[in-house]
Motif scaffolding. Structure first.
Motif, PDB file in Angstrom:
ATOM      1  N   PHE A   1      31.844  12.815  33.076  1.00 24.73           N
ATOM      2  CA  PHE A   1      30.637  13.260  32.381  1.00 24.73           C
ATOM      3  C   PHE A   1      30.858  14.689  31.903  1.00 24.73           C
ATOM      4  CE2 PHE A   1      26.535  15.398  32.225  1.00 24.73           C
ATOM      5  CZ  PHE A   1      25.826  14.543  31.396  1.00 24.73           C
ATOM      6  N   PRO A   2      30.616  14.976  30.617  1.00 23.11           N
ATOM      7  CA  PRO A   2      30.826  16.346  30.114  1.00 23.11           C
ATOM      8  C   PRO A   2      29.763  17.297  30.648  1.00 23.11           C
ATOM      9  CG  PRO A   2      29.875  14.941  28.399  1.00 23.11           C
ATOM     10  CD  PRO A   2      30.177  14.047  29.556  1.00 23.11           C
ATOM     11  N   VAL A   3      30.196  18.298  31.420  1.00 23.92           N
ATOM     12  CA  VAL A   3      29.250  19.250  32.009  1.00 23.92           C
ATOM     13  C   VAL A   3      29.309  20.571  31.252  1.00 23.92           C
ATOM     14  CG1 VAL A   3      29.401  18.195  34.291  1.00 23.92           C
ATOM     15  CG2 VAL A   3      30.973  20.039  33.685  1.00 23.92           C
ATOM     16  N   PRO A   4      28.249  21.378  31.344  1.00 22.93           N
ATOM     17  CA  PRO A   4      28.248  22.676  30.648  1.00 22.93           C
ATOM     18  C   PRO A   4      29.394  23.569  31.117  1.00 22.93           C
ATOM     19  CG  PRO A   4      26.042  22.099  31.402  1.00 22.93           C
ATOM     20  CD  PRO A   4      26.974  21.106  32.017  1.00 22.93           C
ATOM     21  N   GLU A   5      29.799  24.484  30.254  1.00 25.28           N
ATOM     22  CA  GLU A   5      30.888  25.402  30.565  1.00 25.28           C
ATOM     23  C   GLU A   5      30.544  26.212  31.819  1.00 25.28           C
ATOM     24  OE1 GLU A   5      33.518  28.908  28.353  1.00 25.28           O
ATOM     25  OE2 GLU A   5      31.988  27.773  27.244  1.00 25.28           O
ATOM     26  N   GLY A   6      31.536  26.389  32.660  1.00 28.92           N
ATOM     27  CA  GLY A   6      31.336  27.151  33.883  1.00 28.92           C
ATOM     28  C   GLY A   6      31.000  26.290  35.083  1.00 28.92           C
ATOM     29  N   TYR A   7      30.810  24.996  34.878  1.00 32.07           N
ATOM     30  CA  TYR A   7      30.476  24.083  35.969  1.00 32.07           C
ATOM     31  C   TYR A   7      31.577  23.046  36.151  1.00 32.07           C
ATOM     32  CZ  TYR A   7      25.573  25.657  35.913  1.00 32.07           C
ATOM     33  OH  TYR A   7      24.427  26.403  35.996  1.00 32.07           O
ATOM     34  N   THR A   8      31.733  22.608  37.394  1.00 32.73           N
ATOM     35  CA  THR A   8      32.464  21.369  37.661  1.00 32.73           C
ATOM     36  C   THR A   8      31.416  20.262  37.772  1.00 32.73           C
ATOM     37  OG1 THR A   8      32.286  21.615  40.058  1.00 32.73           O
ATOM     38  CG2 THR A   8      34.212  22.628  38.967  1.00 32.73           C
ATOM     39  N   SER A   9      31.872  19.022  37.796  1.00 32.99           N
ATOM     40  CA  SER A   9      30.921  17.910  37.957  1.00 32.99           C
ATOM     41  C   SER A   9      30.120  18.083  39.236  1.00 32.99           C
ATOM     42  CB  SER A   9      31.673  16.572  37.981  1.00 32.99           C
ATOM     43  OG  SER A   9      32.285  16.330  36.748  1.00 32.99           O
ATOM     44  N   GLU A  10      30.809  18.464  40.325  1.00 32.03           N
ATOM     45  CA  GLU A  10      30.133  18.608  41.622  1.00 32.03           C
ATOM     46  C   GLU A  10      29.114  19.749  41.613  1.00 32.03           C
ATOM     47  OE1 GLU A  10      33.274  17.915  41.247  1.00 32.03           O
ATOM     48  OE2 GLU A  10      33.423  15.984  42.299  1.00 32.03           O
ATOM     49  N   SER A  11      29.501  20.884  41.023  1.00 31.33           N
ATOM     50  CA  SER A  11      28.576  22.024  41.034  1.00 31.33           C
ATOM     51  C   SER A  11      27.369  21.769  40.132  1.00 31.33           C
ATOM     52  CB  SER A  11      29.298  23.309  40.609  1.00 31.33           C
ATOM     53  OG  SER A  11      29.739  23.245  39.259  1.00 31.33           O
ATOM     54  N   TYR A  12      27.589  21.056  39.025  1.00 30.35           N
ATOM     55  CA  TYR A  12      26.460  20.759  38.131  1.00 30.35           C
ATOM     56  C   TYR A  12      25.527  19.736  38.776  1.00 30.35           C
ATOM     57  CZ  TYR A  12      23.959  20.016  33.739  1.00 30.35           C
ATOM     58  OH  TYR A  12      22.999  19.944  32.764  1.00 30.35           O
ATOM     59  N   PHE A  13      26.115  18.783  39.456  1.00 26.74           N
ATOM     60  CA  PHE A  13      25.322  17.787  40.179  1.00 26.74           C
ATOM     61  C   PHE A  13      24.464  18.468  41.239  1.00 26.74           C
ATOM     62  CE2 PHE A  13      25.507  14.898  44.012  1.00 26.74           C
ATOM     63  CZ  PHE A  13      24.478  14.056  43.612  1.00 26.74           C
ATOM     64  N   ARG A  14      25.076  19.370  42.010  1.00 23.97           N
ATOM     65  CA  ARG A  14      24.336  20.089  43.043  1.00 23.97           C
ATOM     66  C   ARG A  14      23.207  20.920  42.437  1.00 23.97           C
ATOM     67  NH1 ARG A  14      24.773  21.940  48.242  1.00 23.97           N
ATOM     68  NH2 ARG A  14      26.598  20.618  48.590  1.00 23.97           N
ATOM     69  N   LYS A  15      23.479  21.576  41.306  1.00 22.29           N
ATOM     70  CA  LYS A  15      22.449  22.383  40.641  1.00 22.29           C
ATOM     71  C   LYS A  15      21.257  21.504  40.238  1.00 22.29           C
ATOM     72  CE  LYS A  15      21.607  24.490  36.114  1.00 22.29           C
ATOM     73  NZ  LYS A  15      20.324  25.082  36.491  1.00 22.29           N
ATOM     74  N   LEU A  16      21.536  20.344  39.632  1.00 23.84           N
ATOM     75  CA  LEU A  16      20.445  19.456  39.212  1.00 23.84           C
ATOM     76  C   LEU A  16      19.637  18.978  40.408  1.00 23.84           C
ATOM     77  CD1 LEU A  16      22.269  17.287  36.498  1.00 23.84           C
ATOM     78  CD2 LEU A  16      20.574  19.075  36.103  1.00 23.84           C
ATOM     79  N   CYS A  17      20.338  18.668  41.508  1.00 24.87           N
ATOM     80  CA  CYS A  17      19.639  18.208  42.710  1.00 24.87           C
ATOM     81  C   CYS A  17      18.692  19.284  43.238  1.00 24.87           C
ATOM     82  CB  CYS A  17      20.644  17.810  43.787  1.00 24.87           C
ATOM     83  SG  CYS A  17      21.478  16.240  43.495  1.00 24.87           S
ATOM     84  N   TYR A  18      19.177  20.513  43.326  1.00 23.44           N
ATOM     85  CA  TYR A  18      18.349  21.568  43.918  1.00 23.44           C
ATOM     86  C   TYR A  18      17.294  22.095  42.948  1.00 23.44           C
ATOM     87  CZ  TYR A  18      20.275  21.694  48.517  1.00 23.44           C
ATOM     88  OH  TYR A  18      20.592  21.355  49.811  1.00 23.44           O
ATOM     89  N   ASP A  19      17.566  22.061  41.647  1.00 29.30           N
ATOM     90  CA  ASP A  19      16.502  22.384  40.689  1.00 29.30           C
ATOM     91  C   ASP A  19      15.360  21.388  40.835  1.00 29.30           C
ATOM     92  OD1 ASP A  19      17.966  24.485  39.748  1.00 29.30           O
ATOM     93  OD2 ASP A  19      18.568  23.536  37.852  1.00 29.30           O
ATOM     94  N   GLY A  20      15.721  20.132  40.946  1.00 31.45           N
ATOM     95  CA  GLY A  20      14.702  19.091  41.102  1.00 31.45           C
ATOM     96  C   GLY A  20      14.013  19.145  42.444  1.00 31.45           C
ATOM     97  N   PHE A  21      14.766  19.515  43.483  1.00 31.24           N
ATOM     98  CA  PHE A  21      14.189  19.629  44.824  1.00 31.24           C
ATOM     99  C   PHE A  21      13.058  20.657  44.813  1.00 31.24           C
ATOM    100  CE2 PHE A  21      14.149  21.210  49.230  1.00 31.24           C
ATOM    101  CZ  PHE A  21      14.075  20.010  49.926  1.00 31.24           C
ATOM    102  N   ALA A  22      13.280  21.775  44.105  1.00 28.95           N
ATOM    103  CA  ALA A  22      12.248  22.815  44.017  1.00 28.95           C
ATOM    104  C   ALA A  22      11.037  22.327  43.241  1.00 28.95           C
ATOM    105  CB  ALA A  22      12.839  24.066  43.354  1.00 28.95           C
ATOM    106  N   GLU A  23      11.260  21.461  42.250  1.00 28.34           N
ATOM    107  CA  GLU A  23      10.152  20.922  41.458  1.00 28.34           C
ATOM    108  C   GLU A  23       9.360  19.883  42.248  1.00 28.34           C
ATOM    109  OE1 GLU A  23      11.773  19.260  37.929  1.00 28.34           O
ATOM    110  OE2 GLU A  23      12.786  21.100  37.308  1.00 28.34           O
ATOM    111  N   ARG A  24      10.078  19.072  43.007  1.00 28.23           N
ATOM    112  CA  ARG A  24       9.443  17.930  43.680  1.00 28.23           C
ATOM    113  C   ARG A  24       8.664  18.343  44.930  1.00 28.23           C
ATOM    114  NH1 ARG A  24       9.069  13.408  40.455  1.00 28.23           N
ATOM    115  NH2 ARG A  24      11.114  12.529  39.916  1.00 28.23           N
ATOM    116  N   TYR A  25       9.181  19.330  45.680  1.00 29.35           N
ATOM    117  CA  TYR A  25       8.602  19.618  46.991  1.00 29.35           C
ATOM    118  C   TYR A  25       8.168  21.084  47.093  1.00 29.35           C
ATOM    119  CZ  TYR A  25      10.947  15.232  48.226  1.00 29.35           C
ATOM    120  OH  TYR A  25      11.366  13.937  48.264  1.00 29.35           O
ATOM    121  N   GLU A  26       7.005  21.273  47.704  1.00 29.71           N
ATOM    122  CA  GLU A  26       6.515  22.614  47.997  1.00 29.71           C
ATOM    123  C   GLU A  26       6.462  22.761  49.513  1.00 29.71           C
ATOM    124  OE1 GLU A  26       2.541  25.385  47.169  1.00 29.71           O
ATOM    125  OE2 GLU A  26       2.859  23.529  46.058  1.00 29.71           O
TER     126      GLU A  26
END
Length: 697
Positions: free
Chosen positions: A285-310
């Motif tokens: 999967f093509p990820v933004p510059e500066g990210y690996t697949s794993e780091s981009y995946f982790r970023k999306l997970c934690y961005d969403g975690f902050a949105e989903r849960y308070e």
């Protein structure tokens, strides 16, 4: 000494070949042989099934195909000239040959199709490596020239094919089915061999397993051409000799041709293709510059975690970390990213997407990435149902889209990864009991009324066989025993039953590959849609990424309703609707389920009325129970739910220990490690269930 059949047509030479794969290996053993080839007309539909069946039986499989060669370029399409293609048998010597055969067969559909899928000499030259070629039957280019008394033309063509495939990789193929034209053709082939040094090989162009199966193959041809067996001017084979013969029979047909017979064994010894199953080949999967697949995946997970849960409990973060670790270790990061991407596109394009269905809804990572909209922590869902290190098969997100706009999502995926990297999946229409009766009746020239009487005696039940129908219907069995015409009809239909009749496109499945699809598996076209030649199950076994893009009418209906409601309530959103609305559960309890996804059949509506659901968990239980197996327990389940005093247990106290024992009256989820008190579930309050899972390593 020995002999190997190198020219064989299975049932995947649709409505022509009658060498059924599941019966073929018994016939090979019966003949005292231990190797056999598959060479279906222009396709590779049956290759993997053939391979697995042969291996299981201890028979060596040889992968191949009888391709159609265009008289000129495969892109030429002049009627009367370019529709007259010639046959050529190709056998895979090694994995390179298999890969090249996939490409040849795929290009024959993608660029060369004109009445039939066609290759040309230029394409053969490009993808010849690892392939052994045989000059084929009377339909081959060399026999055709010999029949036209064009010996020089036959010689030139033979030498050209020898040059293309390389020394020792092209054989002149002799056959003897008792057809008059084969005598001078075989003489011409022997002369060519003497003058050029090209080796000879003997085949029997098998289309059925035993001589007595000739009528089955004749009926198949009638079904294919829309003719009846009584018609004189129709396609039919000239003799009854196109079956798997013994070595002795072949030697009798070709006295003095020991070298050509032994060449079948030499070719077979050279052909060695093996497949590796369940090793996954996921696209990147093509990820933004500066990210690996794993780091981009982790970023999306934690961005969403902050949105989903308070202010979520610590267990939630532990669960997310656990899932990220498992997903990364098992190599499914790109899988999550690909699904996230096309779902994100659909939602951004206002295409209705389902909230999540199946075991994928148990993933908190998927929930945080907005792949699903069901909070697995709220419902105590177990991630290991979807993915765990012991799982052999690929995980699978069941993704629902608005039926009218599902194609837009597939178009997006095709644009993103490339049209050669995305294909839909073939499925085969097979002749089921009723259909086989009707097809047999038409081919045998029975009247519609006569056939219809028999067909209607087959009970309407999924996957019922003719034999099962005979056991279930005394009238059908009596007709079979007392009426010779009915007996002939049913016996013919029995032979047809289960055979593939046609191809179509799977309703939901889409495969995405790192390299062009045809570098992994052969492809063809259905209604201008590129489809794999292997079914969904086979693709999964070969480790390719298969996605389900399900078109769901209910999402379209919900979207239309939502749009109409917003005319007078602009801020209305279906996502904000409560999932514990008493009026909704009252409606379902009254049997008003028409149009409600998965709850609108008469049988499941009856369950709703009896159970009187009051929660999402109740609806979950209804859907889970209403299927073969647990269906028999629905009555007991409802009775115990409505009156838990009726619940009885085999053991009053059940202690189940994984690791060291503990004294907790709760069940602990290994993935979330959060306790769920069983007393919270009304109709199982009386159980004490002690479980200790080992710590994660």
């Amino acid at each position: 000494m020995g002999f190997v059949h190198l020219h064989v047509h299975t049932e995947y030479s649709l409505l022509d070949g009658a060498c059924c794969i599941d019966k073929m290996m018994d016939r090979v053993k019966e003949l005292g042989q231990d190797t056999i080839a598959i060479t279906d007309h222009g396709v590779m539909f049956g290759c993997i099934s053939f391979y697995k069946t042969a291996k299981a039986a201890g028979i060596k499989p040889i992968m191949g195909c009888e391709v159609y060669v265009a008289p000129r370029k495969m892109t030429d399409r002049v009627h009367g000239v370019d529709n007259l293609s010639n046959h050529l048998v190709l056998l895979c010597e090694n994995k390179t040959g298999y890969s090249n055969l996939c490409k040849l067969v795929s290009h024959s559909f993608m660029e060369g199709f004109y009445g039939k899928p066609r290759v040309d000499l230029e394409l053969l030259e490009q993808y010849h490596e690892g392939l052994i070629a045989l000059s084929a039957c009377l339909g081959g280019a060399i026999p055709q020239r010999l029949m036209q008394n064009d010996y020089d033309g036959a010689k030139e063509y033979a030498l050209n094919l020898s040059r293309i495939f390389g020394e020792g990789n092209f054989f002149l193929e002799m056959q003897n089915h008792g057809i008059e034209e084969q005598i001078p053709v075989n003489q011409g082939l022997q002369r060519l061999s003497r003058e050029t040094g090209l080796p000879l090989v003997i085949t029997n162009d098998a289309h059925y397993l035993r001589k007595e199966d000739v009528n089955l193959q004749d009926v198949l041809l009638c079904i294919q051409t829309g003719k009846t067996i009584d018609e004189e001017n129709r396609m039919r084979f000239a003799t009854q000799e196109f079956y798997l013969k013994s070595e002795e029979q072949m030697r009798e047909l070709f006295p003095g041709c020991e070298e050509a017979l032994e060449n079948t064994v030499r070719i077979a010894d050279r052909c060695n293709v093996d497949f590796v199953f369940n090793e996954y080949q996921l696209p990147s999967f093509p990820v933004p510059e500066g990210y690996t697949s794993e780091s981009y995946f982790r970023k999306l997970c934690y961005d969403g975690f902050a949105e989903r849960y308070e202010n979520p409990p610590a267990e939630y973060r532990e669960r997310l970390e656990y899932e990220i670790d498992v997903i990364s270790r098992m190599g499914y990061v790109n899988y999550y990213l690909i699904v996230w991407d096309f779902i994100r596109y659909a939602k951004a394009s206002d295409i209705p997407v389902g909230p999540g269905r199946g075991s994928g809804a148990a993933s908190i990572a998927a929930y945080c990435m907005h792949i699903t909209e069901v909070d697995p922590m709220k419902y105590n869902l177990i991630f290991e149902r979807f993915l765990n290190p012991e799982r052999v098969s690929m995980p699978d997100f069941d993704t629902d889209f608005c039926q009218e706009r599902r194609g837009e999502v597939i178009d997006y995926v095709t644009r993103k990864y490339g049209k050669d990297h995305v294909a839909q999946i073939v499925t085969f229409g097979t002749m089921a009991a009723k259909g086989a009766i009707r097809d047999a009746g038409r081919a045998l020239n029975y009247s519609y009324a006569e056939t219809d009487v028999v067909a209607k005696l087959i009970p309407t039940k999924p996957h019922i066989t003719i034999d099962e129908a005979m056991d279930a219907s005394p009238q059908l069995k009596a007709m079979y025993q007392e009426d010779e015409r009915v007996k002939k009809l049913i016996d013919t239909a029995r032979s047809l039953e289960g055979m593939p009749r046609n191809t179509s496109t799977h309703a939901a499945g889409v495969v995405i590959t790192e390299r062009p699809v045809y570098e992994y598996v052969p492809v063809s076209y259905n209604d201008n849609i590129m489809v794999t030649q292997y079914t969904m199950t086979t693709l999964e076994e070969l480790g390719l990424l298969k996605m389900d893009f399900l078109g769901l009418r209910n999402l379209t209906v919900i979207k239309d309703a939502e749009d109409k409601i917003r005319r007078h309530t602009p801020d209305f959103a279906i996502a904000k609707v409560r999932d514990d609305d008493p009026e909704t559960f009252r409606m379902l309890s009254e049997g008003k389920t028409q149009g409600v996804f998965q709850l609108e059949s008469a049988g499941i509506t009856s369950v709703c009325i009896k159970m009187k659901p009051t929660s999402i968990e109740d609806l979950t239980a209804i859907v889970a129970l209403y299927r073969p197996g647990p269906m028999d327990s629905i009555g007991d389940f409802i009775a115990n739910k409505l009156d838990n005093s009726k619940i009885t247990y085999r053991h009053r106290f059940w202690s189940l220990s994984f690791g060291s024992p503990t004294a907790a009256s709760s069940i602990r989820s290994r993935s979330s490690r959060s306790s769920v008190a069983l007393a919270d579930i009304p109709w199982v309050r009386q159980i004490t269930f002690v479980v200790q899972f080992p710590k994660r390593r």
